[in-house]
Design an enzyme around this catalytic site. Sequence first.
Site, PDB file in Angstrom:
ATOM      1  N   CYS A   2      -0.188   2.909  14.158  1.00 27.79           N
ATOM      2  CA  CYS A   2      -1.277   3.607  14.586  1.00 27.79           C
ATOM      3  C   CYS A   2      -1.305   4.799  13.821  1.00 27.79           C
ATOM      4  O   CYS A   2      -0.483   5.447  13.397  1.00 27.79           O
ATOM      5  CB  CYS A   2      -1.368   4.062  16.164  1.00 27.79           C
ATOM      6  SG  CYS A   2      -1.315   2.538  17.145  1.00 27.79           S
ATOM      7  N   ARG A  27      -1.310   1.842   8.682  1.00 30.25           N
ATOM      8  CA  ARG A  27      -0.392   2.181   9.930  1.00 30.25           C
ATOM      9  C   ARG A  27      -0.868   1.097  10.959  1.00 30.25           C
ATOM     10  O   ARG A  27      -0.162   1.137  11.991  1.00 30.25           O
ATOM     11  CB  ARG A  27      -0.575   3.374  10.420  1.00 30.25           C
ATOM     12  CG  ARG A  27      -0.046   4.531   9.278  1.00 30.25           C
ATOM     13  CD  ARG A  27      -0.255   5.811   9.890  1.00 30.25           C
ATOM     14  NE  ARG A  27       0.642   6.160  10.894  1.00 30.25           N
ATOM     15  CZ  ARG A  27       1.731   6.589  10.856  1.00 30.25           C
ATOM     16  NH1 ARG A  27       2.160   6.958   9.720  1.00 30.25           N
ATOM     17  NH2 ARG A  27       2.458   6.889  11.955  1.00 30.25           N
ATOM     18  N   TRP A  74      -2.215  -0.096  15.960  1.00 26.74           N
ATOM     19  CA  TRP A  74      -1.266  -1.206  15.803  1.00 26.74           C
ATOM     20  C   TRP A  74      -0.685  -1.543  17.211  1.00 26.74           C
ATOM     21  O   TRP A  74      -0.218  -0.872  17.942  1.00 26.74           O
ATOM     22  CB  TRP A  74      -0.064  -0.892  14.940  1.00 26.74           C
ATOM     23  CG  TRP A  74       0.769  -2.343  14.614  1.00 26.74           C
ATOM     24  CD1 TRP A  74       0.806  -3.229  13.764  1.00 26.74           C
ATOM     25  CD2 TRP A  74       1.996  -2.669  15.300  1.00 26.74           C
ATOM     26  NE1 TRP A  74       1.676  -4.183  13.887  1.00 26.74           N
ATOM     27  CE2 TRP A  74       2.620  -3.660  14.782  1.00 26.74           C
ATOM     28  CE3 TRP A  74       2.530  -1.880  16.424  1.00 26.74           C
ATOM     29  CZ2 TRP A  74       3.804  -4.286  15.163  1.00 26.74           C
ATOM     30  CZ3 TRP A  74       4.073  -2.650  16.919  1.00 26.74           C
ATOM     31  CH2 TRP A  74       4.335  -3.696  16.446  1.00 26.74           C
ATOM     32  N   ASN A 100      -0.324   8.067  18.963  1.00 28.02           N
ATOM     33  CA  ASN A 100       0.298   7.044  18.305  1.00 28.02           C
ATOM     34  C   ASN A 100       1.771   7.119  19.035  1.00 28.02           C
ATOM     35  O   ASN A 100       2.244   8.371  19.055  1.00 28.02           O
ATOM     36  CB  ASN A 100       0.433   7.420  16.896  1.00 28.02           C
ATOM     37  CG  ASN A 100       1.345   6.879  16.051  1.00 28.02           C
ATOM     38  OD1 ASN A 100       1.995   7.509  15.132  1.00 28.02           O
ATOM     39  ND2 ASN A 100       2.004   5.751  16.319  1.00 28.02           N
ATOM     40  N   GLY A 101       2.409   6.088  19.400  1.00 29.17           N
ATOM     41  CA  GLY A 101       3.504   5.932  19.800  1.00 29.17           C
ATOM     42  C   GLY A 101       3.757   5.150  21.016  1.00 29.17           C
ATOM     43  O   GLY A 101       2.849   4.459  21.296  1.00 29.17           O
ATOM     44  N   GLU A 487      15.049 -10.094  -0.809  1.00 28.90           N
ATOM     45  CA  GLU A 487      13.659  -9.234  -1.079  1.00 28.90           C
ATOM     46  C   GLU A 487      12.502 -10.122  -1.581  1.00 28.90           C
ATOM     47  O   GLU A 487      11.432 -10.062  -1.128  1.00 28.90           O
ATOM     48  CB  GLU A 487      13.768  -8.235  -2.002  1.00 28.90           C
ATOM     49  CG  GLU A 487      12.650  -7.139  -2.281  1.00 28.90           C
ATOM     50  CD  GLU A 487      12.002  -6.559  -1.081  1.00 28.90           C
ATOM     51  OE1 GLU A 487      12.433  -6.533  -0.045  1.00 28.90           O
ATOM     52  OE2 GLU A 487      10.925  -5.856  -1.298  1.00 28.90           O
ATOM     53  N   LYS A 491       9.116 -10.592   0.651  1.00 28.83           N
ATOM     54  CA  LYS A 491       7.710 -10.698   0.247  1.00 28.83           C
ATOM     55  C   LYS A 491       6.790 -11.702   0.270  1.00 28.83           C
ATOM     56  O   LYS A 491       5.695 -11.601   0.700  1.00 28.83           O
ATOM     57  CB  LYS A 491       7.713 -10.233  -1.626  1.00 28.83           C
ATOM     58  CG  LYS A 491       8.171  -8.902  -2.054  1.00 28.83           C
ATOM     59  CD  LYS A 491       7.452  -7.675  -1.533  1.00 28.83           C
ATOM     60  CE  LYS A 491       7.805  -7.140  -0.282  1.00 28.83           C
ATOM     61  NZ  LYS A 491       8.612  -6.105  -0.020  1.00 28.83           N
ATOM     62  N   GLU A 494       5.866 -12.272   4.159  1.00 28.64           N
ATOM     63  CA  GLU A 494       5.238 -11.242   4.957  1.00 28.64           C
ATOM     64  C   GLU A 494       3.465 -11.327   4.412  1.00 28.64           C
ATOM     65  O   GLU A 494       2.804 -10.825   5.101  1.00 28.64           O
ATOM     66  CB  GLU A 494       5.706  -9.919   4.856  1.00 28.64           C
ATOM     67  CG  GLU A 494       5.765  -9.299   3.472  1.00 28.64           C
ATOM     68  CD  GLU A 494       6.279  -7.900   3.525  1.00 28.64           C
ATOM     69  OE1 GLU A 494       6.247  -7.226   4.505  1.00 28.64           O
ATOM     70  OE2 GLU A 494       6.914  -7.459   2.487  1.00 28.64           O
ATOM     71  N   HIS A 510      26.687 -24.214   2.366  1.00 23.37           N
ATOM     72  CA  HIS A 510      27.189 -24.502   3.777  1.00 23.37           C
ATOM     73  C   HIS A 510      25.924 -24.536   4.729  1.00 23.37           C
ATOM     74  O   HIS A 510      26.321 -24.197   6.102  1.00 23.37           O
ATOM     75  CB  HIS A 510      28.018 -23.063   4.122  1.00 23.37           C
ATOM     76  CG  HIS A 510      29.137 -22.678   3.065  1.00 23.37           C
ATOM     77  ND1 HIS A 510      30.186 -23.632   3.250  1.00 23.37           N
ATOM     78  CD2 HIS A 510      29.185 -22.116   2.091  1.00 23.37           C
ATOM     79  CE1 HIS A 510      30.889 -23.020   2.203  1.00 23.37           C
ATOM     80  NE2 HIS A 510      30.623 -22.250   1.497  1.00 23.37           N
ATOM     81  N   LYS A 609       2.437  -0.506   8.212  1.00 23.59           N
ATOM     82  CA  LYS A 609       3.289   0.108   7.013  1.00 23.59           C
ATOM     83  C   LYS A 609       4.496   0.698   7.732  1.00 23.59           C
ATOM     84  O   LYS A 609       5.821   0.873   7.213  1.00 23.59           O
ATOM     85  CB  LYS A 609       2.698   0.523   6.123  1.00 23.59           C
ATOM     86  CG  LYS A 609       3.740   1.253   4.869  1.00 23.59           C
ATOM     87  CD  LYS A 609       2.874   0.952   3.450  1.00 23.59           C
ATOM     88  CE  LYS A 609       3.650   1.255   2.428  1.00 23.59           C
ATOM     89  NZ  LYS A 609       4.696  -0.006   2.323  1.00 23.59           N
TER      90      LYS A 609
HETATM   91  C1  F6R Z   1       8.457  -4.919   3.625  1.00 23.29           C
HETATM   92  C2  F6R Z   1       8.343  -3.508   4.299  1.00 23.29           C
HETATM   93  C3  F6R Z   1       9.021  -3.342   5.659  1.00 23.29           C
HETATM   94  C4  F6R Z   1       9.726  -1.990   5.448  1.00 23.29           C
HETATM   95  C5  F6R Z   1      10.430  -1.646   6.606  1.00 23.29           C
HETATM   96  C6  F6R Z   1      10.879  -0.375   6.712  1.00 23.29           C
HETATM   97  O1  F6R Z   1       7.553  -5.231   2.370  1.00 23.29           O
HETATM   98  O2  F6R Z   1       7.517  -2.953   3.806  1.00 23.29           O
HETATM   99  O3  F6R Z   1       9.863  -4.328   5.668  1.00 23.29           O
HETATM  100  O4  F6R Z   1      10.624  -1.779   4.445  1.00 23.29           O
HETATM  101  O5  F6R Z   1       9.568  -1.550   7.554  1.00 23.29           O
HETATM  102  O6  F6R Z   1       9.922   0.795   6.246  1.00 23.29           O
HETATM  103  P1  F6R Z   1      10.402   2.059   5.890  1.00 23.29           P
HETATM  104  O7  F6R Z   1      11.037   1.914   4.360  1.00 23.29           O
HETATM  105  O8  F6R Z   1       9.428   3.051   5.705  1.00 23.29           O
HETATM  106  O9  F6R Z   1      11.536   2.790   6.694  1.00 23.29           O
END
Ligand code: F6R
Length: 614
Positions: A2, A27, A74, A100-101, A487, A491, A494, A510, A609
């Site tokens: 949010c 956000r 969000w 937000n929260g 990773e 990517k 997501e 395995h 994010k």
């Molecule tokens: C993946 C992604 C998330 C963040 C995770 C941690 O692309 O962006 O998995 O890496 O939410 O976020 P931070 O680094 O802001 O603590």
Amino acid sequence: MCGIVAYLGREDAYPVLIKGLKRLEYRGYDSAGVALLNDGEISLHKCKGKVSDLESHVGVPNVAGSVGIGHTRWATHGPPNDVNAHPHLSGKGDLAIIHNGIIENYNTLKEELINRGHHFESETDTEVLAHLIEEVRSNTDTSLFEAVRISLNEVVGAYAIVVMDKNNPDQLIAAKKSSPLVIGIGEDGTYYVGSDATPIVEYTKNVVYMEDEEVALLDRTKGLKIVTIQNREKTPYIQELELHLEALEKGGYDYFMLKEIYEQPRSIRDCFRGRISLQKGMVRLSGIEVHEEKWINAKRIIIVGCGTSWHAGLVGEYLFEDLARIPVEVEYASEFRYRNPVINSDDIVIAISQSGETADTLAAIQLAKSKGAHIFGVCNVVGSTISRETDSGCYTHAGPEIGVASTKAFTAQVTVLTLMALAVAQKRNAISAERLHRLIVEISSLPDKVQTALESNKMVEHISGIYKDARNALYLGRGYTFPVALEGALKLKEISYIHAEGYPAAEMKHGPIALIDEEMPVFVIATHGQSYEKVVSNIQEVKARKGKIIAIVTAGEQHVLTLADHIIEIPKTDDALVPIVSVIPLQLLSYHIALMRGCNVDQPRNLAKSVTVE
Ligand code: F6R
């Protein structure tokens, strides 16, 4: 999650709020809304969807008023719909609030309020807060500022809020606990509020980062006053913002994600600039030097983070063990915080977070702190909560990352961890001068090598076209590149919603090998280095089961060429630095596949994010 924005000034609030909400949309983008105050009336506009949907909903901007609040959501409590969208009004409609929260005791508060005759429109915890504040104000016959302060003493949970009063166009009240809030101080009694500084930066550079359990009164004539919820007066600490507007724009790219992928030669250079010296053969990080003894005597390092930051932490494990010879454990912050972990005072906890606001990582820090460990932060966002909560730290200097999928933050985090491992290795005499020098030379050539890796884009786009309809994908790596496999898989899933798994290449036999058939793309990082021969054997195993092999290889590779369906070449570098170069084609791959599948690359579904809730 949010985003909240508010404006109290002399201009029209609406354009400031909309622009601010667009900046904060990373956000959360389940719904958006604004409330404006004009001639003693609050006009409320909110709807499900993105900020652009809100703009269409409002139509020709006929929303006047020089005071306003805005929100991009969000969803936590209640599905994303128009009613649950913020702002929310109090029972009598005198107050409008954005939040937000999560108010954890909202159910108890709500039941009590219902018993006292309150009626609620939405399913949100936020509306409960609006009713509570209004009730406290009328029961105690006090100011709104005081009513917010008193009410927050009854609240359990996390909040960043701004409250607007229909009967007072000269004030806004803001408060925060566990969710971030920044106040911008403009000219002539003008104030801006944001979940971060991005909605504020183009109007003023003077900001106050609010601390937990603080309540702020923003008053056109009386200025800014801050007290704690226990009613202790605080002197606002005004800081100068280090953020440039250009960093928040797409700069000619179609998507922030692509821009951020292409920024990596620059962001990696910014990350090591001034921290390595080729002449002296040294790495210097002030965050480590101030607590040098702690690092020299550390018995163990625990790295905590979430998502991509956790993957960077895994690379950190290889780096610290290989270069500095300190045992490392890497933990999901969300698991660590609820275990009863054994933490000693000679442990160092490294918390990694791009946003510096991730709730689980913050809670993990607080737990480790309470047990006496030294806490070191690796954050990207300057002034973020985690960067302020840690004992010392090191910024990644990647610049604002707006695409929801982390790209340049990952390579900057790994760069910082490499520098840290080398700085500590020097201090503990764990590395030879020759290896140190070789690695420093390699680090300084990383921007060029990443630039060369970016030149694989056309080839990656071609490969993406072939596999865009895959339903599953496997990513394999070994040693330093195992976290890169994780990773790469994250990517892809997501942003393109293809199911993908990352594995250490040797683990495949395995279990996951059962998945392999002629439909399954298997992305393998098979660069020259310690595990090369072993990974080639794993490629043979995939080929024997008719899996499609897409290999990331060192430039000039001959052998894998004969085995793989496709190869993507990257420049040769030291094993320890391969993660930074090899992740580039995987980032591009997920970008192209997502685009070809018609997905919103910058704002994937269900995600936000900055994850400021558990
Ligand atoms: C993946 C992604 C998330 C963040 C995770 C941690 O692309 O962006 O998995 O890496 O939410 O976020 P931070 O680094 O802001 O603590």
